[in-house]
Every structure is written in C-alpha cells, then in structure tokens.
Write a protein that holds these residues in place. Structure first.
Motif, PDB file in Angstrom:
ATOM      1  N   LYS A 179      -2.239   2.849  -3.134  1.00 52.96           N
ATOM      2  CA  LYS A 179      -3.422   2.547  -2.299  1.00 52.96           C
ATOM      3  C   LYS A 179      -3.054   1.707  -1.076  1.00 52.96           C
ATOM      4  O   LYS A 179      -3.692   1.828  -0.038  1.00 52.96           O
ATOM      5  N   THR A 180      -2.047   0.865  -1.191  1.00 56.95           N
ATOM      6  CA  THR A 180      -1.691   0.016  -0.047  1.00 56.95           C
ATOM      7  C   THR A 180      -1.311   0.876   1.158  1.00 56.95           C
ATOM      8  O   THR A 180      -1.839   0.689   2.256  1.00 56.95           O
ATOM      9  N   ALA A 181      -0.435   1.837   0.912  1.00 52.10           N
ATOM     10  CA  ALA A 181      -0.035   2.714   2.013  1.00 52.10           C
ATOM     11  C   ALA A 181      -1.217   3.550   2.498  1.00 52.10           C
ATOM     12  O   ALA A 181      -1.301   3.901   3.669  1.00 52.10           O
ATOM     13  N   GLN A 191      -3.578   8.814  -1.154  1.00 52.51           N
ATOM     14  CA  GLN A 191      -3.143   8.875   0.251  1.00 52.51           C
ATOM     15  C   GLN A 191      -3.582  10.190   0.894  1.00 52.51           C
ATOM     16  O   GLN A 191      -4.021  10.224   2.039  1.00 52.51           O
ATOM     17  N   ARG A 242       9.668   6.762  -8.579  1.00 56.91           N
ATOM     18  CA  ARG A 242       8.780   7.187  -7.496  1.00 56.91           C
ATOM     19  C   ARG A 242       9.505   7.725  -6.275  1.00 56.91           C
ATOM     20  O   ARG A 242       9.045   8.661  -5.653  1.00 56.91           O
ATOM     21  N   THR A 243      10.587   7.082  -5.904  1.00 56.52           N
ATOM     22  CA  THR A 243      11.221   7.469  -4.650  1.00 56.52           C
ATOM     23  C   THR A 243      12.657   7.919  -4.879  1.00 56.52           C
ATOM     24  O   THR A 243      13.271   7.612  -5.896  1.00 56.52           O
ATOM     25  N   PRO A 261       2.863  12.507  -0.310  1.00 56.92           N
ATOM     26  CA  PRO A 261       1.770  11.535  -0.407  1.00 56.92           C
ATOM     27  C   PRO A 261       1.207  11.513  -1.831  1.00 56.92           C
ATOM     28  O   PRO A 261       1.241  12.532  -2.518  1.00 56.92           O
ATOM     29  N   ALA A 321      -6.730   2.003  -8.519  1.00 52.23           N
ATOM     30  CA  ALA A 321      -6.059   0.850  -9.118  1.00 52.23           C
ATOM     31  C   ALA A 321      -4.674   0.660  -8.504  1.00 52.23           C
ATOM     32  O   ALA A 321      -4.151   1.542  -7.817  1.00 52.23           O
ATOM     33  N   THR A 322      -4.089  -0.485  -8.771  1.00 55.80           N
ATOM     34  CA  THR A 322      -2.709  -0.748  -8.358  1.00 55.80           C
ATOM     35  C   THR A 322      -1.792   0.281  -9.005  1.00 55.80           C
ATOM     36  O   THR A 322      -1.948   0.591 -10.175  1.00 55.80           O
ATOM     37  N   GLY A 323      -0.855   0.784  -8.231  1.00 57.89           N
ATOM     38  CA  GLY A 323       0.073   1.766  -8.768  1.00 57.89           C
ATOM     39  C   GLY A 323      -0.217   3.166  -8.256  1.00 57.89           C
ATOM     40  O   GLY A 323       0.572   4.086  -8.446  1.00 57.89           O
ATOM     41  N   THR A 324      -1.342   3.328  -7.578  1.00 62.93           N
ATOM     42  CA  THR A 324      -1.716   4.656  -7.085  1.00 62.93           C
ATOM     43  C   THR A 324      -1.232   4.908  -5.659  1.00 62.93           C
ATOM     44  O   THR A 324      -1.407   5.992  -5.127  1.00 62.93           O
ATOM     45  N   GLU A 365       8.663  11.059  -1.123  1.00 63.68           N
ATOM     46  CA  GLU A 365       8.795  12.508  -1.003  1.00 63.68           C
ATOM     47  C   GLU A 365       7.500  13.224  -0.689  1.00 63.68           C
ATOM     48  O   GLU A 365       7.498  14.284  -0.097  1.00 63.68           O
ATOM     49  N   TYR A 378       6.499  -0.550   6.672  1.00 66.69           N
ATOM     50  CA  TYR A 378       5.960   0.698   7.221  1.00 66.69           C
ATOM     51  C   TYR A 378       5.904   0.648   8.752  1.00 66.69           C
ATOM     52  O   TYR A 378       6.072   1.658   9.417  1.00 66.69           O
TER      53      TYR A 378
HETATM   54  P1  AMP Z   1       0.286   0.354  -4.721  1.00 68.49           P
HETATM   55  O1  AMP Z   1      -0.627   1.184  -5.587  1.00 68.49           O
HETATM   56  O2  AMP Z   1      -0.162   0.310  -3.305  1.00 68.49           O
HETATM   57  O3  AMP Z   1       0.513  -1.003  -5.317  1.00 68.49           O
HETATM   58  O4  AMP Z   1       1.713   1.094  -4.669  1.00 68.49           O
HETATM   59  C1  AMP Z   1       2.552   1.162  -5.765  1.00 68.49           C
HETATM   60  C2  AMP Z   1       3.992   1.526  -5.414  1.00 68.49           C
HETATM   61  O5  AMP Z   1       4.096   2.878  -5.015  1.00 68.49           O
HETATM   62  C3  AMP Z   1       4.618   0.721  -4.307  1.00 68.49           C
HETATM   63  O6  AMP Z   1       5.847   0.245  -4.792  1.00 68.49           O
HETATM   64  C4  AMP Z   1       4.852   1.714  -3.183  1.00 68.49           C
HETATM   65  O7  AMP Z   1       6.051   1.426  -2.502  1.00 68.49           O
HETATM   66  C5  AMP Z   1       4.964   3.022  -3.905  1.00 68.49           C
HETATM   67  N1  AMP Z   1       4.471   4.171  -3.136  1.00 68.49           N
HETATM   68  C6  AMP Z   1       3.346   4.244  -2.403  1.00 68.49           C
HETATM   69  N2  AMP Z   1       3.208   5.481  -1.878  1.00 68.49           N
HETATM   70  C7  AMP Z   1       4.252   6.224  -2.298  1.00 68.49           C
HETATM   71  C8  AMP Z   1       4.659   7.590  -2.111  1.00 68.49           C
HETATM   72  N3  AMP Z   1       3.947   8.431  -1.378  1.00 68.49           N
HETATM   73  N4  AMP Z   1       5.800   7.987  -2.692  1.00 68.49           N
HETATM   74  C9  AMP Z   1       6.521   7.135  -3.443  1.00 68.49           C
HETATM   75  N5  AMP Z   1       6.200   5.864  -3.673  1.00 68.49           N
HETATM   76  C10 AMP Z   1       5.061   5.390  -3.113  1.00 68.49           C
END
Ligand code: AMP
Length: 550
Positions: A61-63, A38, A263-264, A34, A56-59, A32, A105
């Motif tokens: 960061k990958t995207a 991001q 999250r989504t 960033p 950290a993981t969960g923020t 919904e 993506y």
């Molecule tokens: P990461 O911190 O990269 O390990 O991401 C953690 C989780 O957040 C992953 O499952 C992603 O699919 C999800 N995610 C990343 N960006 C968003 C976003 N903007 N909105 C909702 N979920 C997200």
C-alpha cells in the motif's frame, strides 16, 4: 506443464501510467509486477482523484500512494521552500519507514523527503523544514506542534495521504487530524489508506474527500475452484530473525523439495546465496532468469539434484512440480489470491502439502484474510527452539536403535557388550553406545553450523551391500506408519529384486532412505513410481547426499 513466459517487469508498471524514471527505479529495486492494490490505486491517483483504500500492511500500500504522489510532484512542479505533499502516519517507526520508501522511490526524480516525529529535537526538524523539502512524513502530534510554532507551512500542500487512518483514530489523533486537514488547501488531492473502515473514518471521508474512489483488497473473497489440501502454519517473527527461523523450519519439516517465495528479485538472489552458504542446495527463479536457466532449474528440482527453489510470484506462475512437499512464504503474499496461488503449488495429486508463512507482527492481519480466502485454518506456531531440534534428532537416533533391536541379528556384538559389562554398569554401556550412535548420525551438531536440509542416511545395521551402492528417497516415513518390512516388500514386489539386495534403511518422520546396488537404482525408481506403498502413491527418487554432485 510450465506456461513459459518471458517476464518483463517494466510492462506492468508502465501500463499503470508510471513514468520511465520511476519504472526504472522499481526494476532496479527488484519489483517484478504491481501488487493488486497498486494496480487498482495508481491509475486513478495519477489522474488526481481522491481515494479511500482498504489494505493492510504487507499489500504494497505504501507504494500505491507514494508512486503517484512522486510522479505528480515531478509533473506539476514542486514549490520552493514549502512542502507540496504531506503523509500522516500513526507511529514514529512508520514515519521513518515511509520516508525511507519515499526517498528510495523518488531518487531518480530528486525528490526530497523528511520524517517528522515526536522524540526528536524540534530544532533539527525546524532546520530541515526551513531548508525546504518536497514531502513531509509526519506523526499527527508532532505535525500539530510544528503548526502551532509556525515552523511548518502547509499552504502549499497539493497532495495529502493518511496512512493507517484507523490506527491514528484509535490512538486518539482525531482532533489533531482535523486541525492538520484544515490547514491544507481545500483543492488538494486526498488519499486515505486504512486496514479497516469503521464509521468514524466514513465520517472523515465525507468531510474531507471529494467524490472518492473506494478500493479494497479483501474484495477477492471466496476462492474460485478447489482449495488445495494443505497444512497451513505461520510464524510471527521480526524480519531479522527470518533466515534463522527458515533454517529451523527446513530442519523440522525435512522436505525433499520446497519452494520458497520472496517478493523481489533482489531478495530471491540474496536468500538463495545465503541458503547456499548454509549448505542447502538452492537455486533462484525470477523474472531476470532466462528460459534456458529456468528449464534447467526445474529439471534439477524434479531429479532431486536440488532441494530448494527460491522464487518470485511471477516466476513461479505456471510451475507444476509433483514432488513439491513444502511452500514457504518468506515474505507475506501481497493478496489473498497470491497466497492461494502460492500454497496451491503443493498438495497436488491428493497428497497433503505443507505451507509455512513467516510474517512480521505488523503483517499478521493479512493472515486472517488468507484464512477466509482458503476456507482453512492457519495455525500460529511457536518457533522451534534449538532444544526442540536437538530433542528431535535424539528421537531419530532412539528410533533407529529400536529398529535395530527389532531387526535382531545382534549376536555378533555380544562379546563386546559382555566384556564391557564386566567392568561397567549395563546402563553406562548403553548410554555410551547411544552417544556414539548419535554422534555418528550427526545428531550432536548444532543446526546453525550445519544447516542441512535432510540428514545424511546412516547404516542402521541392516546389512551391507557389495559393489557400488546408491540410495533412493521415499516420500513417506514414520508418520505414515512405514516400517522397514513395508519398504523391502514394496521394492522386492515391484522391482523384482531379492530381499538381500536391499541394503540399509533409514526411516525418518516424513521420508525414508533405502540403500540399493547402484545398477538397480533406475529400475527400482521407475517401478516404484508406478506403485503404491501402504495403499498410497508416494514420491520416489534417487537420493543425492549434500555436497555430492552425483
Ligand atoms: P507495505 O504493504 O507498503 O508495507 O509493503 C510491504 C513490502 O512490499 C515492502 O517491503 C515493499 O518494499 C514491498 N513491495 C511493495 N510493492 C511491491 C511490488 N510491486 N513488488 C515487490 N515488492 C513490493
């Protein structure tokens, strides 16, 4: 007051400069808005800047590095045969995860991605590399092996990302990283993401990044305004156990109303459906829901017609529901600010709220950040076992029996007990009676099958009422020291009804249920809402049993 808003998930991502195809993919994935990392990282990365991000993981960061990478690949053109982008990660698990995320993506852009890690046959990876891919996600050791065998050509790399750089150094990959970096063209764009920034990383940054921009999630330190009074607990569990643990948590906490964050959009819809299938009365709230629906859901929660609302951060913004007792972070919030905002939905009006976070082991680092931000303690708790729940239900039965004894007026049953006692030991008789009472209370059912959020009230032997009856929920119970006489006193004193018009009373740990004649319910609820019980303001509402619509 709700600050009503139409949520347009496209806006946030478009504003960062992402192209319509990527934005459409994200919308389709249910994103919904960033995440903070991001928002900060994507625009400069799209411009081609080098960057070092502390996250950290969960923020999300990958995207944060994957999206700009995909877009630049699409704009600047990909090579034929050689990979254009390389992502280095510490573990095989992460290589697979990041490659999958990249693939998802990049679908609309037709980007090809492969993971390269140890433990998989060389031949297979070699064939995939030879066929030609755009993005390689690799562990350093295996990447170096491919370089030595000349089965991977890094001369076309225009973008390089190091994910969890600190982990890679801790695992002894420093030399491998240097080798790989030196095999890529010097004019590439380079991004480092790391949860911590020890001096060794600073050294690498100096050597390999050009005028890098530095961003960090932990910057949002120090909460502004008041930190809510909330009991904070976290369960560290693998993703697949979440639904089960959520069920147990709801059973244990027994909230009258709770807000569960995902999250989504897709996760919200999915969880709402699963909870529904388990017998909970849950409704979804996210950016795809119309204003009318939203208003209706909030109304139903306020009236006690539903117990649970499952929501995204965006949809819960501006939500102010007095009665909320519990917030569950089904997914770890993406930033300390988001955590604070979520838990701030409970603990209103000076009451203590409860916030529970379900975190994957890899996300547990974020919990420390949240603690600092809320200046509070997050207790890491053991997941309640089925045995714990069983013990708790038996304890409730024991207390119900104790109340009946205190209440007295049991002579009516003496004949039955005396007659049984002639043939059986009194202990046996008592055991059988407890068993009967327990099963009548539903206490012998397995939670997994039952999935109820609150036990249906049972007659505690107080007195029966004539005519149609209804129940009120009182948001205080044994923990607050509530006894039946307190409730009778408050109801008769405040609502002006007679003691004999108050029916059966059930007192659980954190709430109580009182039976009353149906015609008096609204009057009692209104009067009680304005008054105090044992000196405290508590939630009062009509109690609706599960499965009933009225
Ligand atoms: P990461 O911190 O990269 O390990 O991401 C953690 C989780 O957040 C992953 O499952 C992603 O699919 C999800 N995610 C990343 N960006 C968003 C976003 N903007 N909105 C909702 N979920 C997200």
């Amino acid at each position: 007051m709700e600050q009503e808003q139409a949520v347009n998930s496209k806006d946030g991502f478009t504003k960062l400069g992402l192209n319509p195809k990527l934005v459409a993919t994200l919308t389709q994935m249910g994103y919904e808005e960033p995440t903070p990392i991001q928002r900060e990282a994507i625009p400069p990365l799209l411009e081609g800047r080098d960057l070092i991000g502390q996250a950290a993981t969960g923020t999300g960061k990958t995207a944060a590095f994957a999206l700009p990478m995909l877009q630049r690949l699409a704009t600047n053109g990909k090579h034929r045969g050689r990979p254009s982008a390389l992502i280095l990660v510490p573990t095989r698990e992460l290589a697979m995860q990041v490659a999958e995320a990249m693939h998802n993506y990049g679908q609309a852009l037709k980007t090809t991605v492969i993971p390269i890690y140890g433990g998989q046959p060389f031949g297979q990876q070699q064939r995939m590399l030879a066929r030609g891919v755009d993005v390689v996600v690799a562990t350093p050791g295996r990447a170096v092996d491919h370089l030595r065998r000349k089965t991977m050509d890094l001369s076309g790399i225009t973008m390089l990302a190091l994910d969890e750089a600190d982990e890679m150094l801790d695992m002894g990959f420093a030399e491998d990283l240097e080798t790989i970096l030196s095999e890529t063209p010097a004019d590439r764009q380079t991004v480092f993401f790391s949860a911590t920034l020890p001096p060794r990383i600073a050294g690498m940054v100096k050597r390999h990044l050009k005028n890098p921009l530095r961003i960090e999630i932990a910057k949002e330190r120090g909460a502004k305004g008041t930190v809510p009074k909330v009991r904070q607990t976290a369960y560290i569990i693998p993703r697949r156990q979440k639904l089960d643990v959520l069920g147990r948590v709801l059973d244990l906490e027994n909230p009258a109303s709770a807000l569960i964050f995902c999250r989504t959009r897709i996760e919200v819809d999915d969880l709402t459906e699963r909870l529904g299938a388990r017998g909970y009365r849950a409704e979804a709230l996210h950016g795809g829901i119309t204003q009318d629906q939203r208003t209706r859901v909030i109304k139903r929660l306020r009236a006690g017609d539903i117990d649970l609302v499952v929501a995204t951060d965006v949809a819960a913004r501006g939500l102010d529901i007095e009665q909320l007792e519990l917030v569950v972070n089904y997914d770890v919030p993406v930033s300390p600010d988001s955590y604070l905002h979520r838990i701030g939905r409970v603990g209103r009006a000076g009451r203590e709220g409860v916030a529970i976070t379900l975190a994957d082991p890899r996300e547990s680092r974020l919990l420390k950040l949240f603690e600092r931000h809320t200046k509070g303690k997050i207790e890491i708790a053991q997941v309640p076992t089925v045995a714990d729940l069983r013990a708790r239900r038996l304890e409730l039965t024991r207390l119900a029996i104790e109340e009946v004894i205190v209440e007295g007026g049991l002579d009516h049953f003496r004949v039955a007990v005396e007659s049984l006692a002639q043939e059986h030991d009194l202990m046996e008789v008592a055991l059988a009676a407890v068993k009967l009472a327990h099963s009548a209370r539903g206490g012998d059912k397995e939670q997994e099958e039952e999935g109820e959020a609150a036990p249906a009230p049972r007659d505690d032997g107080r007195r029966g009422l004539e005519g149609p009856i209804a129940r009120i929920y009182v948001g205080a119970g044994r923990v607050a020291g509530i006894r039946p006489q307190d409730l009778v006193g408050a109801i008769t004193g405040e609502a002006g009804i007679r003691g004999d018009q108050v029916g059966s009373i059930e007192i659980a740990d954190r709430f109580s249920i009182v039976e009353l004649p149906e015609p008096m319910i609204d009057n009692v609820v209104n009067a009680m809402r304005k008054s105090l019980i044992k000196g405290k303001k508590v939630v009062i509402r009509r109690f609706v049993e599960k499965g009933r619509s009225s």
